[in-house]
Design a protein around this motif. Structure first.
Motif, PDB file in Angstrom:
ATOM      1  N   GLY A 313     -27.629  -3.372  16.657  1.00 54.13           N
ATOM      2  CA  GLY A 313     -28.724  -2.414  16.745  1.00 54.13           C
ATOM      3  C   GLY A 313     -29.649  -2.497  15.551  1.00 54.13           C
ATOM      4  O   GLY A 313     -30.877  -2.442  15.682  1.00 54.13           O
ATOM      5  N   GLU A 314     -29.072  -2.630  14.362  1.00 52.49           N
ATOM      6  CA  GLU A 314     -29.878  -2.732  13.152  1.00 52.49           C
ATOM      7  C   GLU A 314     -30.672  -4.034  13.131  1.00 52.49           C
ATOM      8  O   GLU A 314     -31.846  -4.061  12.717  1.00 52.49           O
ATOM      9  N   PHE A 316     -31.685  -5.662  15.779  1.00 52.66           N
ATOM     10  CA  PHE A 316     -32.739  -5.535  16.774  1.00 52.66           C
ATOM     11  C   PHE A 316     -33.925  -4.755  16.220  1.00 52.66           C
ATOM     12  O   PHE A 316     -35.085  -5.158  16.389  1.00 52.66           O
ATOM     13  N   ARG A 317     -33.650  -3.641  15.552  1.00 51.94           N
ATOM     14  CA  ARG A 317     -34.736  -2.838  14.995  1.00 51.94           C
ATOM     15  C   ARG A 317     -35.513  -3.616  13.933  1.00 51.94           C
ATOM     16  O   ARG A 317     -36.745  -3.551  13.869  1.00 51.94           O
ATOM     17  N   SER A 318     -34.790  -4.365  13.093  1.00 48.31           N
ATOM     18  CA  SER A 318     -35.463  -5.168  12.077  1.00 48.31           C
ATOM     19  C   SER A 318     -36.319  -6.257  12.719  1.00 48.31           C
ATOM     20  O   SER A 318     -37.444  -6.520  12.281  1.00 48.31           O
ATOM     21  N   MET A 320     -37.725  -6.117  15.622  1.00 42.81           N
ATOM     22  CA  MET A 320     -38.907  -5.471  16.188  1.00 42.81           C
ATOM     23  C   MET A 320     -39.942  -5.164  15.109  1.00 42.81           C
ATOM     24  O   MET A 320     -41.149  -5.356  15.311  1.00 42.81           O
ATOM     25  N   HIS A 321     -39.485  -4.682  13.933  1.00 43.82           N
ATOM     26  CA  HIS A 321     -40.417  -4.390  12.839  1.00 43.82           C
ATOM     27  C   HIS A 321     -41.147  -5.663  12.406  1.00 43.82           C
ATOM     28  O   HIS A 321     -42.361  -5.656  12.175  1.00 43.82           O
ATOM     29  N   ARG A 324     -43.663  -6.895  15.169  1.00 48.89           N
ATOM     30  CA  ARG A 324     -44.916  -6.148  15.322  1.00 48.89           C
ATOM     31  C   ARG A 324     -46.016  -6.703  14.427  1.00 48.89           C
ATOM     32  O   ARG A 324     -47.196  -6.647  14.778  1.00 48.89           O
ATOM     33  N   PRO A 384     -39.721  -8.264  21.808  1.00 48.10           N
ATOM     34  CA  PRO A 384     -38.462  -7.569  22.077  1.00 48.10           C
ATOM     35  C   PRO A 384     -37.397  -8.454  22.715  1.00 48.10           C
ATOM     36  O   PRO A 384     -36.202  -8.268  22.479  1.00 48.10           O
ATOM     37  N   ALA A 387     -35.931 -10.554  19.866  1.00 50.98           N
ATOM     38  CA  ALA A 387     -35.184  -9.652  18.977  1.00 50.98           C
ATOM     39  C   ALA A 387     -33.868  -9.234  19.612  1.00 50.98           C
ATOM     40  O   ALA A 387     -32.828  -9.186  18.936  1.00 50.98           O
ATOM     41  N   ALA A 391     -30.302 -10.451  18.188  1.00 46.74           N
ATOM     42  CA  ALA A 391     -29.398  -9.405  17.701  1.00 46.74           C
ATOM     43  C   ALA A 391     -28.034  -9.504  18.373  1.00 46.74           C
ATOM     44  O   ALA A 391     -26.982  -9.407  17.717  1.00 46.74           O
TER      45      ALA A 391
END
Length: 400
Positions: A313-314, A316-318, A320-321, A324, A384, A387, A391
């Motif tokens: 999860g972490e 994936f969020r990184s 995505m950041h 972007r 996404p 990512a 992930a």
């Protein structure tokens, strides 16, 4: 110095042996060899001459290099309407440098206008077309400047800069570029001309070229696999969006400016026009989507290397950041590529003050908008997708 070179060579050989001893690398190398052999076989088969096929008139024309040995007459004068270009007629004596008429001296007329303006002096090298009539008589016709050497040097400088500044990565990128162009020119285009289903063949070729280019750039790794999967999915999504919008509008290959010539000269060989619009989207989006996919996969890989405790999860969020930041610039790349390639046409639009309703419903404009926006959407959706894949694979567990 020789001792240092031997030590360096020994270290490289030892590193290569260690790399080959890893089962996944050896399996990947074997799979790559099989794929490459299959591509060669496909290329050889698809480029075989078709029995009974009639050569085109263009393929039968003879083009040769020549040099201007003398300017026999010249009545050209600067024309203000042509921004100072000389307009008129030159009578030239030329010497043929290549082909069946090599070393022959010939004369030709060179009419110069604002649009066709090949202004020549003694010593200039040109390309001429040798025209032969039914009685066997022949004469030269001026085609254009001989730009081959200049373009060759220009491309060579690019290759050298890419290799010197990019190092190993640059060499890998160069090999990937050559591989991609070869697949498109020698396999994809002949396959479509022969009547194979355009969209499935293009999707397959996109997958192959993406995998080949990324492997040549990065080697066999989990990072490369994530990039390839994300790239192929992103490009296919872009093609799907273009196909959907093209069906609703409706727009297809028959709306393209080249459609008439493709029908006249390609239909006899089995060429199908209808899917070419989507194929163009798939190919034009490939480079930008590859860039985004590899950038995100590399970033997630590096994050996991630096902090192995990161969860899926972490990661994936990184991812995505990071993605972007790439979304805007890479989407702009495709839109600006359209603006640049169509710049003269855009100037004409404003010059003629074309009404908006006419402009937005013109086939050419609609095709460019569909290709640009669909490619940009492929990039946006690639973020996404890559990512998520990165992930999941790099976290070492199934859940996000």
């Amino acid at each position: 110095m020789w001792d240092k070179l031997k030590i360096k060579l020994k270290d490289r050989t030892h590193a290569l042996k260690e790399w080959l001893q890893k089962p996944k690398n050896l399996a990947g190398l074997g799979a790559g060899a099989v794929l490459f052999a299959g591509l060669i076989a496909w290329g050889v088969w698809i480029n075989q001459p078709v029995e009974g096929q009639v050569p085109t008139s263009a393929s039968q024309m003879a083009y040769d290099k020549a040099v201007v040995t003398a300017v026999l007459s010249d009545d050209a004068q600067p024309d203000e309407d042509a921004e100072g270009k000389r307009v008129g007629t030159q009578e030239l004596e030329i010497k043929i440098l290549t082909g069946a008429h090599k070393d022959e001296i010939m004369t030709l007329s060179n009419p110069m206008s604002a649009l066709f303006n090949v202004d020549l002096d003694k010593g200039d090298q040109v390309i001429v077309r040798i025209m032969t009539d039914d009685e066997g008589s022949y004469y030269p016709s001026l085609f254009n400047y001989d730009r081959g050497i200049v373009l060759g040097v220009f491309v060579l400088i690019f290759f050298v800069l890419l290799a010197v500044l990019g190092g190993k990565k640059g060499m890998g990128a160069l090999a990937g570029l050559i591989f991609t162009l070869a697949c498109i020119w020698f396999i994809l285009i002949p396959s479509i001309i022969r009547g194979l289903p355009a969209i499935p063949v293009t999707v397959a070729m996109v997958a192959v070229t993406a995998a080949g280019a990324l492997v040549l750039l990065n080697g066999f790794s989990q990072k490369t696999l994530c990039s390839v999967l994300g790239c192929v999915i992103g490009v296919v999504v872009a093609g799907g969006i273009a196909a959907l919008v093209g069906t609703i509008t409706p727009m297809n290959g028959f709306n393209m400016p080249e459609a008439e010539n493709l029908i006249l000269y390609g239909a006899d060989q089995g060429l199908k026009i209808s899917g070419l619009l989507v194929c163009g989207v798939l190919i034009s989006a490939l480079g930008a989507v590859m860039d985004v996919a590899l950038g995100i996969a590399s970033s997630v890989w590096e994050l996991k290397e630096q902090n192995p405790r990161l969860t899926a999860g972490e990661l994936f969020r990184s991812g995505m950041h990071i993605g972007r930041d790439a979304m805007g610039t890479m989407a702009n790349t495709l839109i600006l590529a359209f603006a640049g390639s169509s710049f003269n046409m855009l100037i004409l639009v404003q010059t003629y003050d074309i009404p908006f309703l006419q402009l937005i419903n013109t086939d050419y404009i609609c095709i460019e908008i569909i290709q640009s926006i669909a490619g940009a959407m492929g990039i946006l959706l690639c973020v996404p997708i890559v990512a998520l894949i990165s992930a999941r694979m790099m976290a070492g567990r199934k859940g996000v």
